[in-house]
Design a protein around this motif. Structure first.
Motif, short mmCIF file in Angstrom:
data_model
loop_
_atom_site.label_atom_id
_atom_site.label_comp_id
_atom_site.label_asym_id
_atom_site.label_seq_id
_atom_site.Cartn_x
_atom_site.Cartn_y
_atom_site.Cartn_z
N TRP A 1 -5.61 9.79 -19.36
CA TRP A 1 -5.95 8.42 -19.69
C TRP A 1 -5.48 7.44 -18.61
O TRP A 1 -5.96 6.32 -18.53
CB TRP A 1 -5.40 8.01 -21.04
CG TRP A 1 -3.91 8.13 -21.18
CD1 TRP A 1 -3.22 9.22 -21.62
CD2 TRP A 1 -2.93 7.15 -20.86
NE1 TRP A 1 -1.87 8.98 -21.60
CE2 TRP A 1 -1.68 7.71 -21.13
CE3 TRP A 1 -3.00 5.85 -20.37
CZ2 TRP A 1 -0.48 7.00 -20.93
CZ3 TRP A 1 -1.82 5.16 -20.17
CH2 TRP A 1 -0.57 5.72 -20.45
N LEU A 2 -4.54 7.84 -17.76
CA LEU A 2 -4.05 6.95 -16.71
C LEU A 2 -4.69 7.25 -15.37
O LEU A 2 -5.27 6.37 -14.73
CB LEU A 2 -2.53 7.06 -16.60
CG LEU A 2 -1.86 6.14 -15.59
CD1 LEU A 2 -2.08 4.70 -15.97
CD2 LEU A 2 -0.37 6.44 -15.50
N ILE A 3 -4.61 8.51 -14.94
CA ILE A 3 -5.22 8.94 -13.67
C ILE A 3 -5.98 10.24 -13.95
O ILE A 3 -5.43 11.16 -14.55
CB ILE A 3 -4.16 9.20 -12.59
CG1 ILE A 3 -3.38 7.93 -12.28
CG2 ILE A 3 -4.80 9.74 -11.33
CD1 ILE A 3 -2.22 8.15 -11.33
N LYS A 4 -7.21 10.29 -13.55
CA LYS A 4 -7.99 11.52 -13.71
C LYS A 4 -7.82 12.35 -12.42
O LYS A 4 -8.59 12.22 -11.49
CB LYS A 4 -9.45 11.20 -13.96
CG LYS A 4 -9.65 10.45 -15.26
CD LYS A 4 -11.06 10.55 -15.73
CE LYS A 4 -11.32 9.77 -16.98
NZ LYS A 4 -10.44 9.99 -18.08
N LEU B 1 0.82 -1.21 0.00
CA LEU B 1 0.00 0.00 0.00
C LEU B 1 0.86 1.26 0.00
O LEU B 1 0.56 2.23 -0.69
CB LEU B 1 -0.94 0.00 1.20
CG LEU B 1 -2.07 -1.03 1.16
CD1 LEU B 1 -2.81 -1.05 2.49
CD2 LEU B 1 -3.01 -0.76 0.01
N LEU B 2 1.92 1.25 0.77
CA LEU B 2 2.84 2.39 0.81
C LEU B 2 3.50 2.60 -0.55
O LEU B 2 3.61 3.74 -1.03
CB LEU B 2 3.90 2.16 1.89
CG LEU B 2 4.89 3.29 2.10
CD1 LEU B 2 4.17 4.52 2.64
CD2 LEU B 2 5.97 2.86 3.05
N PHE C 1 5.14 14.23 -11.63
CA PHE C 1 6.11 14.28 -12.72
C PHE C 1 5.59 13.83 -14.08
O PHE C 1 6.26 14.04 -15.08
CB PHE C 1 7.34 13.44 -12.37
CG PHE C 1 8.04 13.92 -11.14
CD1 PHE C 1 8.67 15.16 -11.12
CD2 PHE C 1 8.06 13.16 -9.98
CE1 PHE C 1 9.32 15.61 -9.99
CE2 PHE C 1 8.70 13.61 -8.84
CZ PHE C 1 9.33 14.84 -8.85
N ALA C 2 4.43 13.22 -14.15
CA ALA C 2 3.91 12.74 -15.43
C ALA C 2 3.29 13.90 -16.21
O ALA C 2 2.87 14.90 -15.63
CB ALA C 2 2.88 11.65 -15.21
N VAL D 1 3.16 5.97 -2.92
CA VAL D 1 4.33 6.73 -3.37
C VAL D 1 4.37 6.80 -4.89
O VAL D 1 4.66 7.86 -5.47
CB VAL D 1 5.63 6.12 -2.79
CG1 VAL D 1 6.86 6.70 -3.46
CG2 VAL D 1 5.69 6.32 -1.29
N ALA D 2 4.06 5.70 -5.56
CA ALA D 2 4.06 5.70 -7.02
C ALA D 2 2.99 6.64 -7.57
O ALA D 2 3.22 7.36 -8.54
CB ALA D 2 3.82 4.28 -7.54
N GLU D 3 1.82 6.68 -6.94
CA GLU D 3 0.77 7.59 -7.39
C GLU D 3 1.19 9.04 -7.21
O GLU D 3 1.00 9.87 -8.10
CB GLU D 3 -0.51 7.33 -6.61
CG GLU D 3 -1.65 8.24 -7.03
CD GLU D 3 -2.89 8.09 -6.17
OE1 GLU D 3 -3.94 8.58 -6.60
OE2 GLU D 3 -2.79 7.52 -5.07
N ARG D 4 1.77 9.38 -6.08
CA ARG D 4 2.24 10.75 -5.84
C ARG D 4 3.31 11.14 -6.85
O ARG D 4 3.33 12.26 -7.35
CB ARG D 4 2.79 10.89 -4.42
CG ARG D 4 1.76 10.83 -3.34
CD ARG D 4 0.91 12.08 -3.34
NE ARG D 4 -0.44 11.72 -3.71
CZ ARG D 4 -1.38 12.57 -4.07
NH1 ARG D 4 -1.14 13.84 -4.11
NH2 ARG D 4 -2.57 12.16 -4.40
N ALA D 5 4.23 10.22 -7.16
CA ALA D 5 5.28 10.51 -8.13
C ALA D 5 4.69 10.72 -9.52
O ALA D 5 5.11 11.62 -10.25
CB ALA D 5 6.31 9.37 -8.15
#
Length: 48
Positions: A40-43, A16-17, A29-30, A21-25
């Protein structure tokens, strides 16, 4: 043995951690086309 019998509480917490962290990054930066309001990946609610 079941597949889930070997999974520990610490492994679940670390997964979960890592996802958090991957979502925040990604949000930081995306490109906006990938994670913006119409991404198309995260709204996300991200503004330039």
């Amino acid at each position: 043995m079941s597949l889930f019998a070997d999974i520990t509480f610490v492994e679940v917490c670390m997964a979960l951690l890592t996802v958090g962290v991957a979502e925040r990054a990604l949000l930081a930066f995306a490109p906006i086309e990938m994670v913006g309001p119409d991404g198309w990946l995260i709204k996300g609610d991200i503004q330039e």
